[in-house]
Write a protein that holds these residues in place. Structure first.
Motif, mmCIF file in Angstrom:
data_model
loop_
_atom_site.group_PDB
_atom_site.id
_atom_site.type_symbol
_atom_site.label_atom_id
_atom_site.label_comp_id
_atom_site.label_asym_id
_atom_site.label_seq_id
_atom_site.Cartn_x
_atom_site.Cartn_y
_atom_site.Cartn_z
ATOM 1 N N VAL A 12 7.275 6.866 -5.140
ATOM 2 C CA VAL A 12 6.526 6.980 -3.888
ATOM 3 C C VAL A 12 6.946 5.822 -2.987
ATOM 4 C CG1 VAL A 12 4.189 6.856 -2.924
ATOM 5 C CG2 VAL A 12 4.575 8.085 -5.055
ATOM 6 N N SER A 13 6.840 6.011 -1.675
ATOM 7 C CA SER A 13 7.125 4.941 -0.716
ATOM 8 C C SER A 13 5.979 3.939 -0.703
ATOM 9 C CB SER A 13 7.297 5.512 0.694
ATOM 10 O OG SER A 13 8.438 6.327 0.758
ATOM 11 N N ILE A 14 6.319 2.672 -0.935
ATOM 12 C CA ILE A 14 5.352 1.583 -0.895
ATOM 13 C C ILE A 14 5.681 0.722 0.314
ATOM 14 C CG2 ILE A 14 4.412 -0.413 -2.109
ATOM 15 C CD1 ILE A 14 3.886 2.361 -3.466
ATOM 16 N N HIS A 15 4.664 0.433 1.092
ATOM 17 C CA HIS A 15 4.817 -0.382 2.298
ATOM 18 C C HIS A 15 4.361 -1.804 1.971
ATOM 19 C CE1 HIS A 15 5.405 3.418 4.401
ATOM 20 N NE2 HIS A 15 4.423 3.866 3.637
ATOM 21 N N CYS A 16 5.250 -2.772 2.218
ATOM 22 C CA CYS A 16 4.944 -4.171 1.882
ATOM 23 C C CYS A 16 5.677 -5.072 2.871
ATOM 24 C CB CYS A 16 5.352 -4.471 0.444
ATOM 25 S SG CYS A 16 7.097 -4.245 0.091
ATOM 26 N N GLN A 31 8.263 -6.731 2.551
ATOM 27 C CA GLN A 31 9.724 -6.584 2.482
ATOM 28 C C GLN A 31 10.204 -5.276 3.112
ATOM 29 O OE1 GLN A 31 7.706 -7.467 -0.014
ATOM 30 N NE2 GLN A 31 8.343 -9.569 -0.389
ATOM 31 N N GLY A 32 9.301 -4.429 3.578
ATOM 32 C CA GLY A 32 9.656 -3.140 4.163
ATOM 33 C C GLY A 32 9.073 -2.011 3.341
ATOM 34 N N THR A 33 9.769 -0.896 3.305
ATOM 35 C CA THR A 33 9.342 0.256 2.516
ATOM 36 C C THR A 33 10.250 0.358 1.297
ATOM 37 O OG1 THR A 33 8.576 1.390 4.494
ATOM 38 C CG2 THR A 33 8.937 2.746 2.545
ATOM 39 N N ILE A 34 9.627 0.371 0.123
ATOM 40 C CA ILE A 34 10.369 0.368 -1.140
ATOM 41 C C ILE A 34 9.951 1.579 -1.957
ATOM 42 C CG2 ILE A 34 10.648 -0.869 -3.334
ATOM 43 C CD1 ILE A 34 10.375 -3.474 -1.768
ATOM 44 N N GLN A 35 10.939 2.273 -2.518
ATOM 45 C CA GLN A 35 10.646 3.381 -3.430
ATOM 46 C C GLN A 35 10.267 2.805 -4.788
ATOM 47 O OE1 GLN A 35 10.550 6.809 -2.649
ATOM 48 N NE2 GLN A 35 10.544 5.794 -0.664
ATOM 49 N N SER A 36 9.103 3.195 -5.270
ATOM 50 C CA SER A 36 8.574 2.609 -6.484
ATOM 51 C C SER A 36 7.920 3.660 -7.360
ATOM 52 C CB SER A 36 7.529 1.542 -6.110
ATOM 53 O OG SER A 36 6.885 1.049 -7.258
ATOM 54 N N TYR A 41 -4.317 0.367 -1.806
ATOM 55 C CA TYR A 41 -3.763 -0.977 -1.847
ATOM 56 C C TYR A 41 -3.579 -1.436 -3.288
ATOM 57 C CZ TYR A 41 -4.982 -0.841 3.044
ATOM 58 O OH TYR A 41 -5.067 -0.477 4.367
ATOM 59 N N GLY A 42 -2.507 -2.174 -3.510
ATOM 60 C CA GLY A 42 -2.240 -2.668 -4.849
ATOM 61 C C GLY A 42 -1.147 -3.705 -4.841
ATOM 62 N N GLN A 43 -0.461 -3.827 -5.978
ATOM 63 C CA GLN A 43 0.575 -4.831 -6.161
ATOM 64 C C GLN A 43 1.885 -4.162 -6.564
ATOM 65 O OE1 GLN A 43 -1.435 -7.074 -9.223
ATOM 66 N NE2 GLN A 43 -2.376 -8.446 -7.729
ATOM 67 N N LEU A 44 2.968 -4.695 -6.020
ATOM 68 C CA LEU A 44 4.300 -4.177 -6.300
ATOM 69 C C LEU A 44 5.036 -5.164 -7.209
ATOM 70 C CD1 LEU A 44 6.443 -1.989 -5.655
ATOM 71 C CD2 LEU A 44 7.192 -3.479 -3.773
ATOM 72 N N PHE A 45 5.567 -4.647 -8.302
ATOM 73 C CA PHE A 45 6.322 -5.445 -9.264
ATOM 74 C C PHE A 45 7.762 -4.960 -9.321
ATOM 75 C CE2 PHE A 45 1.991 -5.965 -10.676
ATOM 76 C CZ PHE A 45 1.938 -7.259 -11.177
ATOM 77 N N TYR A 49 0.834 -1.197 0.000
ATOM 78 C CA TYR A 49 0.000 0.000 0.000
ATOM 79 C C TYR A 49 0.870 1.248 0.000
ATOM 80 C CZ TYR A 49 0.911 0.742 4.999
ATOM 81 O OH TYR A 49 1.529 0.971 6.203
ATOM 82 N N MET A 50 0.256 2.336 -0.413
ATOM 83 C CA MET A 50 0.884 3.649 -0.357
ATOM 84 C C MET A 50 -0.085 4.584 0.356
ATOM 85 S SD MET A 50 0.264 5.147 -4.225
ATOM 86 C CE MET A 50 0.403 6.868 -3.748
ATOM 87 N N LEU A 51 0.423 5.679 0.861
ATOM 88 C CA LEU A 51 -0.446 6.686 1.455
ATOM 89 C C LEU A 51 -1.067 7.494 0.325
ATOM 90 C CD1 LEU A 51 1.594 7.954 4.529
ATOM 91 C CD2 LEU A 51 -0.083 6.095 4.391
#
Length: 138
Positions: free
Chosen positions: A99-103, A105-110, A61-65, A36-38
């Protein structure tokens, strides 16, 4: 070795959709998982748009690739699908930003496609989840 590039999707590019651009993304990336992202999610037409937020309770909420090594070519093909490019009138429908994505694995810039035009507040999707094209728009 170039750094890893990611794309967070929350709409018609998710795995549950079968359009050519979702297929392009799937064939040139690895699904990392849910995240998810804010932000605030809105129904634009038959697809959603997100506006970035700083409020921790406002989540999309979504999916991170993780994108493959040809990530720039893939993004260059996805941009026009999202209304980005010289052929589109200003303001372009979306902008692509990190943007910062929370998943898990932690917080990932995506990379994320952020909606770039005025929205209608009555189209706010409070759940932060886009699951299907609404029947009224089919």
């Amino acid at each position: 070795m170039s750094p890893k590039e990611y794309l967070f999707v929350y709409g018609t590019l998710m795995q549950s959709f079968d359009n050519p651009y979702a297929q392009l993304l799937r064939s040139n990336s690895t699904l990392i998982g849910e995240g998810y992202m804010l932000g605030r999610l809105y129904l634009i037409e038959h697809y959603p748009g997100v506006i970035v937020s700083t409020v921790s309770e406002e989540r999309v909420y979504g999916q991170l690739f993780e994108l493959s090594d040809n990530h720039q070519e893939v993004l260059d093909q996805l941009d026009p699908y999202e209304g980005i490019g010289a052929q589109f009138s200003a303001p372009q429908e979306y902008v692509r930003e990190k943007v910062s994505i929370h998943c898990a694995q932690g917080t990932i810039q995506s990379w994320v496609y952020i909606y770039n035009r005025p929205i209608k507040e009555e189209n706010y999707l409070v759940s932060g989840v886009f699951t299907h094209i609404p029947d009224r728009l089919l």
